[in-house]
Design a protein around this motif. Structure first.
Motif, short mmCIF file in Angstrom:
data_model
loop_
_atom_site.label_atom_id
_atom_site.label_comp_id
_atom_site.label_asym_id
_atom_site.label_seq_id
_atom_site.Cartn_x
_atom_site.Cartn_y
_atom_site.Cartn_z
N LEU A 105 -13.58 -6.94 11.65
CA LEU A 105 -12.64 -7.37 10.62
C LEU A 105 -11.23 -6.83 10.91
O LEU A 105 -10.24 -7.56 10.81
CB LEU A 105 -13.13 -6.87 9.26
N GLN A 106 -11.15 -5.57 11.32
CA GLN A 106 -9.85 -4.98 11.62
C GLN A 106 -9.24 -5.56 12.89
O GLN A 106 -8.03 -5.72 12.98
CB GLN A 106 -9.99 -3.46 11.75
N ALA A 110 -4.85 -8.11 11.66
CA ALA A 110 -4.00 -6.92 11.79
C ALA A 110 -3.53 -6.40 10.43
O ALA A 110 -3.27 -5.21 10.27
CB ALA A 110 -2.79 -7.24 12.66
N ILE A 111 -3.48 -7.28 9.43
CA ILE A 111 -2.99 -6.85 8.11
C ILE A 111 -3.93 -5.84 7.47
O ILE A 111 -3.53 -5.03 6.64
CB ILE A 111 -2.78 -8.09 7.21
N VAL A 112 -5.22 -5.87 7.87
CA VAL A 112 -6.20 -4.92 7.33
C VAL A 112 -5.99 -3.53 7.90
O VAL A 112 -6.30 -2.53 7.27
CB VAL A 112 -7.64 -5.43 7.62
N GLN A 113 -5.44 -3.45 9.12
CA GLN A 113 -5.25 -2.17 9.78
C GLN A 113 -4.06 -1.39 9.22
O GLN A 113 -4.06 -0.16 9.24
CB GLN A 113 -4.99 -2.37 11.28
N GLY A 114 -3.06 -2.08 8.73
CA GLY A 114 -1.81 -1.43 8.33
C GLY A 114 -1.96 -0.57 7.09
O GLY A 114 -2.93 -0.66 6.35
N ILE A 127 -5.70 -10.11 -0.37
CA ILE A 127 -5.64 -10.11 1.09
C ILE A 127 -7.00 -9.74 1.68
O ILE A 127 -7.50 -10.38 2.61
CB ILE A 127 -4.55 -9.14 1.59
N MET A 128 -7.62 -8.70 1.12
CA MET A 128 -8.91 -8.24 1.65
C MET A 128 -9.99 -9.29 1.48
O MET A 128 -10.75 -9.57 2.41
CB MET A 128 -9.30 -6.94 0.95
#
Length: 201
Positions: A105-106, A110-114, A127-128
């Motif tokens: 998923l990460q 990339a938005i999940v990593q930030g 978003i999630m």
């Protein structure tokens, strides 16, 4: 914090997001709607027999921090004997599927990593959930490549847990719901299930 249940093919079955990061796994479990479908009798019926013992509820692989509930199969901390060691190795290997699903998923989004500090909680939640839905679409699209490994019809799986039905007034099945709650939290069922699974190895 994100709570998730994933199967071996990294399909995410259940997700619960929005609890502040200061909570731990047990606090999150107490707020989670993960067992709502089971308590309301809406979960898909799962029947299996191990060593002559029949059960009609599925179970979740969990690590040692979780309580001894009838729906959890936990890691054995100090396994003694070859059979228990084999069970522990297999349980820990399969339990890594959730961590693998998180990693994928990460890597996909990339938005999940930030860092989430710059987002409002509702936006972050949307978003999630959007990333999880897209992840499952990708898994569903690619599952034909390994259909022989995982023979399961996802269309017959549990309903999306994002929508929780709120009922008003008296609940006719409340005694049954209380009985299911007692069964979920029964330590003897947990220990017997774990012993049967070890014996079955």
């Amino acid at each position: 914090m994100l709570e998730a249940v994933a199967s071996q093919d990294i399909w995410i079955w259940h997700e619960f997001f929005g609890v502040p990061g200061s909570n731990n796994d047990l606090n999150m479990l107490n707020q989670s709607p993960i067992f709502t479908d089971i308590l309301q009798g809406q979960a898909p019926r799962v029947e299996f027999t191990i060593n002559g013992t029949q059960d009609n509820k599925g179970y979740y692989l969990a690590d040692g921090i979780y309580p001894e509930w009838g729906t959890f199969v936990k890691t054995i901390p100090l396994p003694q004997g070859e059979k228990i060691k084999l069970f522990t190795r297999c349980q820990e290997a399969v339990r890594k599927d959730v961590e693998r699903a998180f990693g994928i998923l990460q890597s996909r989004f990339a938005i999940v990593q930030g860092p989430p500090r710059f987002w409002q909680r509702d936006v972050l939640k949307d978003i999630m959930y959007a990333c999880i839905i897209l992840h499952n679409i990708i898994v569903e699209d690619e599952r034909d490549a390994y259909e022989s490994l995982f023979d399961f019809n996802y269309d017959d799986g549990p309903a999306n847990t994002l929508m929780v039905e709120v009922l008003h007034g008296p609940i006719s099945y409340f005694p049954t719901m209380l009985q299911r709650n007692v069964e979920i939290h029964d330590r003897n069922i947990h220990r017997n299930l774990q012993a049967d699974l070890v014996e079955h190895m």
